[in-house]
Design a protein around this motif. Structure first.
Motif, short mmCIF file in Angstrom:
data_model
loop_
_atom_site.label_atom_id
_atom_site.label_comp_id
_atom_site.label_asym_id
_atom_site.label_seq_id
_atom_site.Cartn_x
_atom_site.Cartn_y
_atom_site.Cartn_z
N PHE A 37 10.50 3.44 -1.71
CA PHE A 37 9.65 2.29 -2.36
C PHE A 37 9.85 2.68 -3.75
CE2 PHE A 37 7.59 1.70 1.76
CZ PHE A 37 7.94 0.64 2.03
N SER A 38 9.62 1.45 -4.70
CA SER A 38 9.85 1.82 -6.12
C SER A 38 8.64 2.61 -6.67
CB SER A 38 9.72 0.36 -6.57
OG SER A 38 8.51 -0.43 -6.41
N GLY A 39 7.90 2.67 -6.14
CA GLY A 39 6.58 3.68 -6.71
C GLY A 39 7.18 5.17 -6.45
N ALA A 69 0.89 -1.09 0.09
CA ALA A 69 0.04 0.04 -0.07
C ALA A 69 0.74 1.18 0.04
CB ALA A 69 -1.06 -0.07 1.35
N LEU A 70 1.72 1.30 0.69
CA LEU A 70 2.67 2.35 0.89
C LEU A 70 3.60 2.50 -0.65
CD1 LEU A 70 4.17 2.30 4.26
CD2 LEU A 70 2.32 3.72 3.50
N ASN A 71 3.97 1.40 -0.96
CA ASN A 71 4.49 1.35 -2.29
C ASN A 71 3.61 1.91 -3.24
OD1 ASN A 71 6.35 0.73 -4.34
ND2 ASN A 71 6.96 -1.34 -3.97
N LEU A 72 2.45 1.48 -3.48
CA LEU A 72 1.53 2.02 -4.39
C LEU A 72 1.57 3.85 -4.32
CD1 LEU A 72 -0.54 1.25 -6.55
CD2 LEU A 72 -2.11 1.51 -5.13
N GLY A 73 1.47 4.06 -2.90
CA GLY A 73 1.25 5.62 -2.59
C GLY A 73 2.43 6.47 -2.88
#
Length: 530
Positions: free
Chosen positions: A395-397, A386-390
């Motif tokens: 993170f990679s996002g 979830a943090l990655n998507l945000g």
């Protein structure tokens, strides 16, 4: 020579395995072993193709040993092409396909209805895998169309497994939209063939230069509509939130992670290889901005976690289209890296929703609560992707979005700056949406949920190594999560973290892939060489 021998295997192996699993339909253990072995082999083959494409250059295979056309100007028949971009898409997709099939086996294939024809799931899933790989390998537009149609036929079966009213309704809507997309694609193919006499993409990259600019723009627009439907680019995305959430968790996960990215891949090929020059870049930039904002605002309005994630999926397609439409090396690098990131993270989140349903018996925020107390492990497997998507650093996002924002700032046009602002707003709202799910589903007590159960989930409801099928409907406490579902979910979380830990070399690979995509010479010379 090694690359030419390996190139057809990502399509051939799943197709042969699909036939074998059909014959093994009455022996589920053998059927599962065949499926897992086949997809694991595909992962190994795709990893080898990534290495070969990066070190030896683009690999082109003329299937069946076809020679030149009657004009002597190019190949005739089926052409498979593996360059850095297609190799990366093959590897990431094969990893996701392998993880999801482990998850489906751990779930028990079905999700509650004893009438579900589970013996057909794995053969159909393998056909879907072959369709995905065919689309990424296709060196001509007709075989790209074939890959799409293989996906369509297999995905309809997977969407409607169980034959519930909601699933059949969603499946029919999905097929109707896909058929419209396919019809538009066929019209585009007819226009292109009539104007150039070929559908081979390498040959088209040469011949389309002699076509009048107005005709080229019309052909490009037709292809963009067809691919935009498949990629769920607004306003061609309204079908997606109603189609994906009704399917079983493994099906929804692989659809969300992969099928829209096949459409994005097709947009990249059409934009960079066939119709370079930026004729419709302004249209694509506007579409990217509206896709971001409409998708994330739609997610804010949802109370069902599956539908919420479906809208975030639409929203983040806008980031990829943003990078493609910029037409710069950095923009394309960011788009390629972000596609790989999003395939892994979005698939992981839908698998986590399956774990939530297994644990709590629901996926609506009105009924969820107390999950962090009942299962801290479930909270962990949700919060990381979830943090990655945000787009939270490191993170990679975050890395992918920073690359896209920098590319937009370098473009320095008013529209590009508007996209930069829209990207930032979308990222912040994505984080808000994920925080909302965490607060309502994990943090608050379940008794405080509007439709929460009176009985709280006990802390003992953690893991289960059984594969019994559980009916989720109207259950207050479904129970424990199978280890077979947790392990592949954790593996995909690890892959997402690897995109962060090894961001330097991976983004370097994406940069080389973007350079190759924008240059076109390696692709055309590999296919059209004598």
């Amino acid at each position: 020579m090694t690359g030419q021998m390996l190139a057809p295997l990502p399509t051939v192996i799943p197709m042969l395995a699909a036939a074998a699993t059909l014959f093994a339909g009455r022996r589920p253990r053998l059927q599962r072993a065949i499926a897992v072995a086949a997809l694991a082999t595909v992962v190994a083959v795709c990893a080898a193709l990534v290495y070969l494409a990066d070190h030896d250059g683009t690999i082109a295979v003329q299937v069946g040993g076809w020679g030149q056309t009657v004009t002597g100007a190019g190949p005739l028949g089926i052409t498979l092409v593996v360059d850095r971009l297609s190799a990366l898409m093959l590897l990431v997709s094969s990893i996701v396909l392998l993880a999801v099939v482990f998850y489906a086996i751990g779930q028990g294939i079905r999700d509650g209805d004893e009438r579900q024809p589970v013996s057909i799931f794995l053969p159909t899933y393998l056909v879907l895998s072959a369709g995905v790989c065919t689309a990424f390998l296709a060196g001509d537009l007709f075989n790209l169309f074939v890959g799409f149609e293989v996906l369509l036929s297999a995905s309809f079966v997977l969407l409607t497994i169980g034959a519930s009213t909601d699933r059949v309704r969603a499946g029919i809507a999905y097929v109707m939209v896909s058929m419209v997309s396919s019809l538009i694609f066929l019209i585009g193919l007819a226009m292109i063939y009539a104007a150039t006499g070929t559908l081979n993409m390498a040959e088209l990259s040469v011949r389309l230069a002699d076509v009048p600019s107005g005709t080229r723009s019309a052909m490009f627009a037709v292809l963009m509509v067809a691919f935009g439907i498949k990629a769920a680019v607004f306003p061609l995305s309204t079908w997606l939130p109603d189609s994906y959430p009704t399917a079983p968790a493994p099906v929804t996960a692989v659809f969300a992670g992969l099928l829209t990215k096949v459409g994005v891949y097709a947009i990249i090929r059409a934009h960079s290889l066939l119709f370079p020059g930026g004729a419709l870049d302004h249209v694509l930039l506007v579409a990217a901005l509206v896709t971001m904002l409409v998708g994330i605002f739609g997610a804010i309005a949802q109370s069902d976690v599956k539908r919420l994630l479906s809208f975030t999926l639409v929203s983040h397609i806008g980031y990829m289209v943003f990078g493609i439409a910029l037409g710069s090396q950095l923009g394309m690098s960011g788009a390629i890296y972000y596609v790989a990131h999003h395939i892994v993270v979005q698939t992981t989140l839908f698998l986590v929703v399956g774990l939530i349903e297994r644990q709590a018996g629901a996926s609506t925020l009105q009924r969820l609560g107390g999950l962090a107390t009942a299962s801290p492990l479930l909270g962990l497997v949700f919060i990381v992707p979830a943090l990655n998507l945000g787009g939270i650093p490191p993170f990679s996002g975050f890395i992918g979005k920073v690359a896209l924002l920098e590319a937009g700032a370098r473009a320095a046009s008013p529209l590009a700056w508007l996209l930069v602002g829209g990207s930032v707003v979308t990222s912040l709202l994505t984080l808000y949406v994920m925080a909302r799910v965490w607060t309502k589903a994990f943090w608050r007590a379940r008794v405080d949920a509007p439709e929460g159960a009176l009985a709280d989930l006990g802390p003992s409801a953690l893991l289960d190594d059984s594969d019994e099928d559980i009916d989720y409907s109207d259950r207050d406490d479904v129970g424990r999560m199978p280890i077979g579902m947790l392990v592949p979910t954790g593996a995909l979380i690890a892959v997402g973290l690897a995109l962060t830990v090894f961001a330097g070399p991976i983004f370097g690979y994406a940069e080389r892939a973007a350079t190759e995509v924008l240059d076109r010479s390696q692709y055309t010379s590999a296919v059209l060489r004598p």
